[in-house]
Design a protein around this motif. Sequence first.
Motif, PDB file in Angstrom:
ATOM      1  N   MET A   1      -2.504  17.435 -11.756  1.00  0.00           N
ATOM      2  CA  MET A   1      -1.640  16.274 -11.634  1.00  0.00           C
ATOM      3  C   MET A   1      -1.804  15.433 -12.897  1.00  0.00           C
ATOM      4  N   SER A   2      -0.675  14.994 -13.473  1.00  0.00           N
ATOM      5  CA  SER A   2      -0.736  14.194 -14.692  1.00  0.00           C
ATOM      6  C   SER A   2      -1.288  12.802 -14.401  1.00  0.00           C
ATOM      7  N   LYS A   3      -1.771  12.152 -15.462  1.00  0.00           N
ATOM      8  CA  LYS A   3      -2.322  10.805 -15.293  1.00  0.00           C
ATOM      9  C   LYS A   3      -1.277   9.848 -14.761  1.00  0.00           C
ATOM     10  N   THR A   4      -0.042   9.976 -15.243  1.00  0.00           N
ATOM     11  CA  THR A   4       1.026   9.086 -14.793  1.00  0.00           C
ATOM     12  C   THR A   4       1.310   9.278 -13.315  1.00  0.00           C
ATOM     13  N   LYS A   5       1.418  10.522 -12.893  1.00  0.00           N
ATOM     14  CA  LYS A   5       1.670  10.812 -11.474  1.00  0.00           C
ATOM     15  C   LYS A   5       0.506  10.336 -10.611  1.00  0.00           C
ATOM     16  N   ASN A   6      -0.713  10.552 -11.078  1.00  0.00           N
ATOM     17  CA  ASN A   6      -1.887  10.122 -10.329  1.00  0.00           C
ATOM     18  C   ASN A   6      -1.914   8.593 -10.224  1.00  0.00           C
ATOM     19  N   THR A   7      -1.602   7.915 -11.317  1.00  0.00           N
ATOM     20  CA  THR A   7      -1.564   6.451 -11.310  1.00  0.00           C
ATOM     21  C   THR A   7      -0.492   5.950 -10.364  1.00  0.00           C
ATOM     22  N   GLU A   8       0.680   6.560 -10.397  1.00  0.00           N
ATOM     23  CA  GLU A   8       1.762   6.176  -9.488  1.00  0.00           C
ATOM     24  C   GLU A   8       1.340   6.383  -8.036  1.00  0.00           C
ATOM     25  N   ARG A   9       0.681   7.487  -7.751  1.00  0.00           N
ATOM     26  CA  ARG A   9       0.212   7.774  -6.397  1.00  0.00           C
ATOM     27  C   ARG A   9      -0.793   6.719  -5.949  1.00  0.00           C
ATOM     28  N   LEU A  10      -1.730   6.381  -6.835  1.00  0.00           N
ATOM     29  CA  LEU A  10      -2.733   5.374  -6.503  1.00  0.00           C
ATOM     30  C   LEU A  10      -2.105   3.997  -6.307  1.00  0.00           C
ATOM     31  N   LEU A  11      -1.129   3.652  -7.146  1.00  0.00           N
ATOM     32  CA  LEU A  11      -0.434   2.376  -6.982  1.00  0.00           C
ATOM     33  C   LEU A  11       0.297   2.326  -5.647  1.00  0.00           C
ATOM     34  N   ASN A  12       0.987   3.405  -5.305  1.00  0.00           N
ATOM     35  CA  ASN A  12       1.695   3.450  -4.021  1.00  0.00           C
ATOM     36  C   ASN A  12       0.730   3.360  -2.849  1.00  0.00           C
ATOM     37  N   GLU A  13      -0.400   4.039  -2.959  1.00  0.00           N
ATOM     38  CA  GLU A  13      -1.402   3.987  -1.894  1.00  0.00           C
ATOM     39  C   GLU A  13      -1.966   2.568  -1.765  1.00  0.00           C
ATOM     40  N   ALA A  14      -2.231   1.932  -2.891  1.00  0.00           N
ATOM     41  CA  ALA A  14      -2.750   0.556  -2.859  1.00  0.00           C
ATOM     42  C   ALA A  14      -1.734  -0.388  -2.229  1.00  0.00           C
ATOM     43  N   ILE A  15      -0.468  -0.222  -2.565  1.00  0.00           N
ATOM     44  CA  ILE A  15       0.584  -1.070  -1.998  1.00  0.00           C
ATOM     45  C   ILE A  15       0.690  -0.861  -0.495  1.00  0.00           C
ATOM     46  N   GLU A  16       0.605   0.382  -0.047  1.00  0.00           N
ATOM     47  CA  GLU A  16       0.630   0.658   1.398  1.00  0.00           C
ATOM     48  C   GLU A  16      -0.570   0.018   2.100  1.00  0.00           C
ATOM     49  N   ASN A  17      -1.747   0.131   1.486  1.00  0.00           N
ATOM     50  CA  ASN A  17      -2.952  -0.475   2.068  1.00  0.00           C
ATOM     51  C   ASN A  17      -2.821  -1.990   2.141  1.00  0.00           C
ATOM     52  N   ILE A  18      -2.296  -2.585   1.097  1.00  0.00           N
ATOM     53  CA  ILE A  18      -2.094  -4.034   1.067  1.00  0.00           C
ATOM     54  C   ILE A  18      -1.121  -4.437   2.173  1.00  0.00           C
ATOM     55  N   ALA A  19      -0.043  -3.695   2.316  1.00  0.00           N
ATOM     56  CA  ALA A  19       0.942  -4.004   3.364  1.00  0.00           C
ATOM     57  C   ALA A  19       0.318  -3.881   4.751  1.00  0.00           C
ATOM     58  N   ASP A  20      -0.492  -2.848   4.952  1.00  0.00           N
ATOM     59  CA  ASP A  20      -1.175  -2.684   6.250  1.00  0.00           C
ATOM     60  C   ASP A  20      -2.133  -3.853   6.511  1.00  0.00           C
ATOM     61  N   ASP A  21      -2.895  -4.228   5.492  1.00  0.00           N
ATOM     62  CA  ASP A  21      -3.824  -5.355   5.630  1.00  0.00           C
ATOM     63  C   ASP A  21      -3.082  -6.643   5.947  1.00  0.00           C
ATOM     64  N   ARG A  22      -1.947  -6.854   5.283  1.00  0.00           N
ATOM     65  CA  ARG A  22      -1.150  -8.057   5.528  1.00  0.00           C
ATOM     66  C   ARG A  22      -0.630  -8.080   6.957  1.00  0.00           C
ATOM     67  N   THR A  23      -0.182  -6.938   7.442  1.00  0.00           N
ATOM     68  CA  THR A  23       0.331  -6.856   8.808  1.00  0.00           C
ATOM     69  C   THR A  23      -0.765  -7.200   9.811  1.00  0.00           C
ATOM     70  N   CYS A  24      -1.950  -6.623   9.614  1.00  0.00           N
ATOM     71  CA  CYS A  24      -3.074  -6.904  10.526  1.00  0.00           C
ATOM     72  C   CYS A  24      -3.479  -8.372  10.462  1.00  0.00           C
ATOM     73  N   ALA A  25      -3.647  -8.901   9.262  1.00  0.00           N
ATOM     74  CA  ALA A  25      -4.076 -10.298   9.112  1.00  0.00           C
ATOM     75  C   ALA A  25      -3.034 -11.247   9.699  1.00  0.00           C
ATOM     76  N   SER A  26      -1.774 -10.942   9.482  1.00  0.00           N
ATOM     77  CA  SER A  26      -0.707 -11.791  10.015  1.00  0.00           C
ATOM     78  C   SER A  26      -0.705 -11.777  11.543  1.00  0.00           C
ATOM     79  N   LYS A  27      -0.870 -10.593  12.132  1.00  0.00           N
ATOM     80  CA  LYS A  27      -0.910 -10.470  13.600  1.00  0.00           C
ATOM     81  C   LYS A  27      -2.107 -11.225  14.157  1.00  0.00           C
ATOM     82  N   LEU A  28      -3.280 -11.028  13.555  1.00  0.00           N
ATOM     83  CA  LEU A  28      -4.482 -11.722  14.013  1.00  0.00           C
ATOM     84  C   LEU A  28      -4.337 -13.238  13.876  1.00  0.00           C
ATOM     85  N   LEU A  29      -3.748 -13.686  12.781  1.00  0.00           N
ATOM     86  CA  LEU A  29      -3.548 -15.118  12.574  1.00  0.00           C
ATOM     87  C   LEU A  29      -2.593 -15.687  13.614  1.00  0.00           C
TER      88      LEU A  29
END
Length: 101
Positions: A1-29
Amino acid sequence: MSKTKNTERLLNEAIENIADDRTCASKLLTDLMLIMTQTNDSDTHKKLGEVAARYLETLQRSNEQLVKLAALSAKMSGGSQGLTKEDINSLYDEVIGKEDK
């Protein structure tokens, strides 16, 4: 896997994790705020208020992470040479190393 593709994958994964965390924190709040409005005990309200502040901090931190990721993504797609060492260190510190400030 190229560095660009790997970076894009990691960025997308981080964004998904952030969105999941936001959903949980918002629900708990939201749940916590409901309990706080139903409670007339000032000690309980004070304790729950401190917890609510932590949830808000989580939401604020996720906002900062999303802004940083958006800037990095724009930088990468704009024909830049990629992430600088400073970008990588800053992102690492923000997402992994310093989440528990």
